[in-house]
Design a protein around this motif. Sequence first.
Motif, PDB file in Angstrom:
ATOM      1  N   LEU A 133       1.003  -0.893  -0.226  1.00  0.00           N
ATOM      2  CA  LEU A 133       0.318  -0.070   0.028  1.00  0.00           C
ATOM      3  C   LEU A 133       0.917   1.311   0.030  1.00  0.00           C
ATOM      4  CD1 LEU A 133      -2.856   0.871   0.202  1.00  0.00           C
ATOM      5  CD2 LEU A 133      -2.692   0.549   2.798  1.00  0.00           C
ATOM      6  N   VAL A 134       0.770   2.071  -0.869  1.00  0.00           N
ATOM      7  CA  VAL A 134       1.316   3.540  -0.828  1.00  0.00           C
ATOM      8  C   VAL A 134       0.789   4.044  -1.271  1.00  0.00           C
ATOM      9  CG1 VAL A 134       3.015   4.633  -2.738  1.00  0.00           C
ATOM     10  CG2 VAL A 134       3.433   1.988  -2.396  1.00  0.00           C
ATOM     11  N   GLU A 135       1.183   5.181  -0.466  1.00  0.00           N
ATOM     12  CA  GLU A 135       0.342   6.707  -0.471  1.00  0.00           C
ATOM     13  C   GLU A 135       0.839   7.770  -1.306  1.00  0.00           C
ATOM     14  OE1 GLU A 135      -0.915   7.597   3.238  1.00  0.00           O
ATOM     15  OE2 GLU A 135      -2.486   6.808   2.947  1.00  0.00           O
ATOM     16  N   GLN A 180       9.632   1.064  -3.135  1.00  0.00           N
ATOM     17  CA  GLN A 180      10.291  -0.880  -3.317  1.00  0.00           C
ATOM     18  C   GLN A 180       9.320  -1.638  -3.039  1.00  0.00           C
ATOM     19  OE1 GLN A 180      14.155   0.568  -2.369  1.00  0.00           O
ATOM     20  NE2 GLN A 180      15.377  -1.811  -3.521  1.00  0.00           N
ATOM     21  N   VAL A 181       9.880  -3.039  -4.219  1.00  0.00           N
ATOM     22  CA  VAL A 181       9.594  -4.370  -3.464  1.00  0.00           C
ATOM     23  C   VAL A 181      10.357  -4.923  -3.480  1.00  0.00           C
ATOM     24  CG1 VAL A 181       7.112  -4.047  -4.651  1.00  0.00           C
ATOM     25  CG2 VAL A 181       8.430  -4.559  -6.289  1.00  0.00           C
ATOM     26  N   ALA A 182      10.627  -5.785  -3.042  1.00  0.00           N
ATOM     27  CA  ALA A 182      12.043  -7.133  -3.096  1.00  0.00           C
ATOM     28  C   ALA A 182      11.279  -8.783  -2.919  1.00  0.00           C
ATOM     29  CB  ALA A 182      12.458  -6.359  -1.356  1.00  0.00           C
ATOM     30  N   ALA A 183      11.508  -8.967  -3.216  1.00  0.00           N
ATOM     31  CA  ALA A 183      11.269 -11.223  -4.128  1.00  0.00           C
ATOM     32  C   ALA A 183      13.077 -11.466  -3.721  1.00  0.00           C
ATOM     33  CB  ALA A 183      11.009 -10.899  -4.950  1.00  0.00           C
ATOM     34  N   ALA A 224      -1.053  -1.289  -4.310  1.00  0.00           N
ATOM     35  CA  ALA A 224      -2.151  -0.717  -4.559  1.00  0.00           C
ATOM     36  C   ALA A 224      -1.942   0.552  -4.037  1.00  0.00           C
ATOM     37  CB  ALA A 224      -3.386  -0.265  -3.052  1.00  0.00           C
ATOM     38  N   ILE A 225      -2.006   2.314  -5.055  1.00  0.00           N
ATOM     39  CA  ILE A 225      -1.612   3.341  -4.994  1.00  0.00           C
ATOM     40  C   ILE A 225      -2.625   4.342  -4.682  1.00  0.00           C
ATOM     41  CG2 ILE A 225       0.389   5.133  -5.969  1.00  0.00           C
ATOM     42  CD1 ILE A 225       1.363   2.540  -7.645  1.00  0.00           C
ATOM     43  N   ILE A 237      -1.920  -2.091  -9.543  1.00  0.00           N
ATOM     44  CA  ILE A 237      -0.764  -2.354 -10.534  1.00  0.00           C
ATOM     45  C   ILE A 237      -0.438  -4.339 -10.392  1.00  0.00           C
ATOM     46  CG2 ILE A 237      -0.445  -0.310 -11.862  1.00  0.00           C
ATOM     47  CD1 ILE A 237       2.463  -0.595 -10.084  1.00  0.00           C
ATOM     48  N   THR A 238       0.001  -4.625 -10.313  1.00  0.00           N
ATOM     49  CA  THR A 238       0.661  -6.068 -10.462  1.00  0.00           C
ATOM     50  C   THR A 238       2.287  -5.515 -10.493  1.00  0.00           C
ATOM     51  OG1 THR A 238      -1.051  -6.776 -10.845  1.00  0.00           O
ATOM     52  CG2 THR A 238       0.507  -8.468 -11.063  1.00  0.00           C
TER      53      THR A 238
END
Length: 775
Positions: free
Chosen positions: A373-375, A388-391, A459-460, A440-441
Amino acid sequence: CHPTYHCAFCPAIQCLLHSPGMRQPGEVRGTLTRAKRGWVWNQMFVLEEFSGPDPILVGRLHTDLDVGNKNLKYVLAGEGAGTIFAINERTGDIHAMKRLDREEKAEYTLTAQVINRDTNEPLEPPSEFIIKVQDINDNAPEFTNGPYHATVPEMSQVGTPVTKVTATDADDPVYGNSAKLVYSILEGQPYFSIDPNTAVIKIALQGMDREMREEYLVVIQAKDMGGHMGGLSGTTTVTITLTDVNDNPPKFSKSLYEFTIPEDLGIGQVGGKVKANDRDMGENAKSTYNVIGGDDKDVFEITTDSQTQEGILRLKKPLDFENKKSYTLRVEATNVNFDPQFSGSGPFKDTATVKVAVEDSDEPPVFTQPSYLVEVHENTGVNAVIEQVAAHDPDITGSLVRYFIDRHTDLERQFNINVDDGKITLAKPLDREMDMWHNITVTAMEVRNHSQISRAIVAIKVLDINDNAPEFAMEYETFLCENGKPGQVIQTVSAVDKDDPKNGHFFIYSLVPEMSNNPNFTIKDNKDNSINVLAKHDTFRRQKQEMYYLPIVVSDNGSPPMSSTNTLTIRVCGCSKEGIVQSCNVEAYVLPIGLSMGALIAILACIILLLVIVVLFVTLRRHKNEPLIIKDDEDVRENIIRYDDEGGGEEDTEAFDIATLQNPDGINGFLPRKDIKPDLQFMPRQGQHSGPNGVDVDEFINVRLHEADNDPTAPPYDSIQIYGYEGRGSVASSLSSLETASSDSDQNFDYLREWGPHFRRLGELYSVGESDREP
């Protein structure tokens, strides 16, 4: 018995009873007394199935009237008299004439009487007696309901009743032992026994196990004469089936089961099957399975397949090869239905060990969290990092991961992502008023195996800033009555703002500075984000000024505040005394009194309609007076065919000359068309011209056909033919009007109507021409 008379049949027949008051033959009685019977009997016996050369003597009838008087006659009547039984008229002896069967008829009722031989008058009233057929043992026992079928639970105690059989004997049950039956077992020992008198079959052997033998065939014999020698016998069969009881526990086919399952096996999927066999059947063979021990037993569960009675090992939690590579479980199978009488034979359950080996699988990358979740404020600059996403790859090999945005979820390409570090940046400016949310995915893909992909939802939420000025809520249409009063509210104005401040909207209304002291209108705040516009005086007139424009400034309470100028258009109208608007146009003053604009429009429409009717009438009159004869300067190609000469029609077959088919206008090889304007100039054929003689007709036709097929300017009017010469001998003679026109004599063209519908139009044309001809 009376001492004077001898009993003739004793003991087969009772003694004849003599009455002392009986009148003797020839004796005359002095006094009248009641006559009594001189003889009476009860019953006689005869042996059944007796056969011999002579009839068998059954018995002898005798009366005390028989003292040697030859006029007496014995008469026998009743059942079988004269056919089965016969009587000697003189002696009274009764003989059986046929072989008797007691099972067919057990007794006969007959009537005996003594009559006068000469007069056939009865000397005594008739007397009734019975002849009974004496039984012999001539019928064997029979089992009418056989063969029999019976069931008995396995492991039953000795003496447990199984079933009962019944035999019948047709012989006399009250005379002798001919119908006295005794039962015995011919086959079926030592498993079963039978009561010789009641014929009840019982268990005779302890521990009869259905799993060893399920069905038995027992042969039962019934013998009469009490079972003694010489008696008759009959047999039947009894099929005895042992029914199942729960006397066997479940038993695993092996004590250790080993399975290998991949670590990516889905939750609820089958990892293996075990089976505990039960020698019982049906409900007694049903078992239930449970995991009773082992390491991490909560990872697996075992259920029972109701059809196959197998234990199905299923996964309850995800497997991770990197954390745990094998599991050891203890499973138990227990009978569902328990019979307490067999509890002493041991527990009705069994256990086995199950070893599960986890096989490593190439797993897809794993995000640090399944969703983000991003604001972001809507004024964030382009290329700014918003998340920033991480996997990571959970496998031991640890492949590198690349990041991508699924463009199906970002059709406007609003965002970008760094493929190496997963930083999400803005590609286009955000506008909260257009889209408040963007979902977005993001996909993470292994570099070593591109098929291993994971997805996470980002989710932005776009946060609001004050970047929109307030404006009128709608386009107002404001009217001012000429006869209005000063201070009258002429319009209520409200505003809207596309922004969404946290503390709500607060609008400030004001007139533009240069019109702050407007002499005509003023505004009043309603304290609810709306204002009222009021008129300052009552001297508004349409002749003086029809429309007023009032600029109003609307500001919000944002930081920084935003404002906009909106102009309110006010029309001056004529109103009724009640304040209802009637007319807002200046032209209304110049209209005649009592004549409205609607009435003027109606009058104008009527005038235009009358003019249109007159024009149509004149046009129709002019069209009706035109003659039907077509002038030469009119080119009506559908109706007129031009002929250069008449010819003789079909009979013109002599001295055919090809030159007669040539049109003088087209002698040069090119005949222009009048019905079209060709875009391309068709070049005439170069070659020989047809002469009057020596030209082949076939060649001429082929050349013409080729020209018609290749002429780009010619329409496909295949039915149009041009003749230079018709021939002679036509039935209609000449159809040309040239000779008629040159002659002073009138011609009658009525015969054209007799030629049929094809010449009707031609006849009408000439008829009109004759009628309109000038004298």
